[in-house]
Write an enzyme that holds these catalytic residues in place. Structure first.
Site, PDB file in Angstrom:
ATOM      1  N   LYS A  38       0.566  -1.173   0.059  1.00  0.00           N
ATOM      2  CA  LYS A  38      -0.279   0.090  -0.074  1.00  0.00           C
ATOM      3  C   LYS A  38       0.945   1.423  -0.062  1.00  0.00           C
ATOM      4  CE  LYS A  38      -3.468  -1.928   2.076  1.00  0.00           C
ATOM      5  NZ  LYS A  38      -4.909  -1.652   3.125  1.00  0.00           N
ATOM      6  N   ASP A  63     -10.482   2.954   2.394  1.00  0.00           N
ATOM      7  CA  ASP A  63      -9.890   2.415   4.318  1.00  0.00           C
ATOM      8  C   ASP A  63     -10.858   2.733   4.935  1.00  0.00           C
ATOM      9  OD1 ASP A  63      -8.683  -0.019   3.061  1.00  0.00           O
ATOM     10  OD2 ASP A  63      -6.659   1.158   3.593  1.00  0.00           O
TER      11      ASP A  63
END
Ligand code: ATR
Length: 280
Positions: free
Chosen positions: A64, A100
């Site tokens: 990420k 997220d």
């Protein structure tokens, strides 16, 4: 159209079922594949996706952060979080985004949580905690970050404050914060293997909302303890759903068929018995 999830490991990921159910529900001819990519292979991984004309992809552990230098642009959300979980190819350039934190917020909104003037306590200071802390701080919540490694809690609180949020920090353990939290969020892996939590929640106010971002098992010892104390509880499955819903909408610029994606996710989880579920 072609989509994928990249990371290591990706073999237990529930994202293919969830996204393909969404494509099917709107009659879109699209596939979503799992593509294992190790940290050391990220350059080749992205090249493969470009050469094979993937339209977009999700990014999971451990890529990420590492993917950011390979992208042409990132959204302000991803920039503040310092991590990308969704990429789309737009007119020849790669745009990175992070769903997220917003996925977490959306999961609370659907349950009726009111954000205004609230205090959130976050247990843990890793990647998931950062996405959640940044996004909640932008919604005006006052954040307290508690972590085993207190230096990391301090660093994360500094990051949140640096983006204009209100944040403080401390070490993981029981304290008078337990009575003051309106929202308590457990982001460590403790509980994934059925272990007891590090401390009990006796004395917590029943008005506190308690979230454990673990979704397998569905009820960790921590969440069970919170429910026994009369708290409203939620596991991480809806966060997983809504980060997917927001990624789907980011790629396709249209409303996602949420109920279809939710059903596919629940069924996928049920059928993957031995899933040891690293949260995505
Ligand atoms: P993620 O991306 O899922 O958030 P991570 O970045 O590896 O994962 O972060 C894991 C978090 O869980 C960290 O805050 C870690 O605490 P430390 O910074 O002290 O390592 C926390 N954590 C992991 N195992 C733990 C344990 N047994 N007890 C308490 N905290 C733990």
């Amino acid at each position: 159209m072609k989509f994928a999830i990249i990371g290591d490991p990706v073999d237990h990921s529930l994202s293919p079922q969830m996204h393909e159910a969404g494509f099917k529900a709107v009659g879109l001819d699209a596939v979503y594949q799992r593509i294992p990519v190790k940290n050391s292979e990220i350059g080749q991984g992205v090249r493969y996706l470009l050469d094979n004309r993937y339209d977009g992809w999700n990014v999971t552990y451990p890529l990420k952060e590492a993917i950011i230098p390979l992208l042409d642009r990132v959204t302000p959300e991803a920039l503040d979080i310092g991590a990308v979980n969704t990429v789309k190819r737009v007119d020849g350039y790669l745009l990175g985004h992070n769903t997220d934190g917003e996925g977490f917020v959306q999961s609370l909104i659907t349950k009726g949580f009111e954000f205004s003037g609230k205090k959130a306590v976050i247990l843990g200071a890793g990647g998931a905690a950062k996405a959640i802390a940044m996004t909640l701080a932008k919604k005006g919540l006052d954040i307290l970050i508690l972590n085993r490694n207190v230096e990391k809690a301090r660093w994360l609180a500094g990051q949140v404050s640096g983006c204009g949020g209100k944040a403080s920090w401390g070490c993981l353990g029981i304290g008078d914060w337990l009575q003051k939290a309106d929202l308590l969020i457990q982001t460590t892996p403790v509980g994934m293997k059925g272990e007891e939590y590090l401390f009990g929640l006796r004395g917590i106010s029943p008005s506190t909302w308690v979230v454990d971002i673990i979704y397998h098992p569905a009820v960790t010892a921590f969440l069970g303890d919170a429910a026994k104390n009369g708290c409203q509880t939620m596991n991480g499955l809806d966060m997983l759903l809504y980060q997917g819903v927001l990624a789907w909408e980011f790629w396709l610029n249209r409303d996602a068929p949420v109920s279809f994606m939710q059903r596919a996710l629940t069924e996928g989880l049920r059928s993957s018995d031995e899933c040891d579920c690293a949260n995505e």
